[in-house]
Design an enzyme around this catalytic site. Sequence first.
Site: not given
Length: 394
Positions: A149, A216, A261, A285
């Site tokens: 971002y 992640k 995930d 987000d």
Amino acid sequence: MEELIGYEDGRLVVPEHPVIPFIEGDGVGPEIWRATRRVLDAAVERAFGSRRRIVWREVLAGEKAHRETGEWLPEATLRELARCRVAIKGPLATPVGGGIRSLNVAIRKAMDLYACVRPVRWIPGVPSPVRRPEAVDMVIFRENTEDLYAGVEWPAGSPEARRLIAFLRDELGVTLPEEAGIGVKPMSRFASQRLIRRAIRYCLEEGRKSVTMVHKGNIMKYTEGAFREWGYELVPEFEGRVAAEGQALPGQVVLKDRIADNMFQQVLLRPEEYEVLATPNLNGDYLSDALAAQVGGLGMAPGGNISDELAVFEATHGTAPKYAGQDKVNPSSLILSGAMLLRHLGWREAAAAVERGVAGAVAAGTVTYDLARGREGAQVVSTSAFAAAVVDHL
Ligand code: NAP
């Protein structure tokens, strides 16, 4: 004399009549702000009588600012937000072709509001797509300044993308498709740690049990994986009050981590195991909206963007332009953001009154159109009538 909120020894110093700026916002902003202000003033009066009162001060941003000053986000607004330290805003439309990506992002950047905080809790009576929405009670701390971002990106085929691809090939031996678009994902120890530290402090202050870092890192080792490692590095700072998962003694806050995930499954299948979440920008987000959906959607979700010294609380939905001026939409997102603001000031009794009021109005079945969908016997009321019902239940 105006009373301003101060900041000393890492804490806000809040006077009895603090000046708090508000941006009413575009689209449905003015009507949900009117509803919110009425509820917040009534809650403060209910909790503290005449001893405390918020002195609201309007500052301009968005369409109203553009009409009156020719600018979308006047310097004077940013100065006033910083001077007063705590503020609240309605949604702002993104100017089309105004050269500004998003006014919300511009405010966060200008004030270095590095954490986006979103509490997610179900209010009985709110329609939810899951079977046990009451098991969800989490607060998300999302990093606000870095990650994909940061806006460091170039279109496919641009001279900048081509130059970077050539540099990677010639200097670092990395081969990328010649025509690839390029985005850069910066994540630093400084920004990751200040966010995770903030989440841990919140967990300790609120008497919650765990902080989960969502990353992640199995794939993106030196950004998301580093986020996780930098988080665990903070444990000694808390002098025995925090321990990593597997090493925690009773009474210690548990710091743990989950791969993003997997986390999306966890919040659906085992929500009671998670309380405070600390996430990089992009994961946060996605997760914020997914969790908000579990408890009734964005119309109900409050939020705030904060740094150590400054905070701007805001509705998490947009300007819903098709409903503007109809006195129809649900003001709960902004009202509950107002409750966050009151708690941030340390005015807990007033914050609790607001939350009680919203819960009471919903439980009584006096709700706006969105909450009446899928609920039998509800009485659909306007934005302003909903605010009145909330005040009745403070
Ligand atoms: P939106 O304004 O959030 O509206 C999308 C839909 O969400 C609405 O049509 C409505 O659904 C529902 N909704 C939103 N707020 C609601 C409320 N208070 N009560 C009940 N339902 C509500 O999203 P958008 O149409 O994508 O964006 C419009 C503008 O807002 C854009 O300019 C965007 O850039 C801006 N925006 C600003 C912010 C912000 O200021 N933080 C955030 C997001 C978007 P139904 O039609 O199903 O009733």
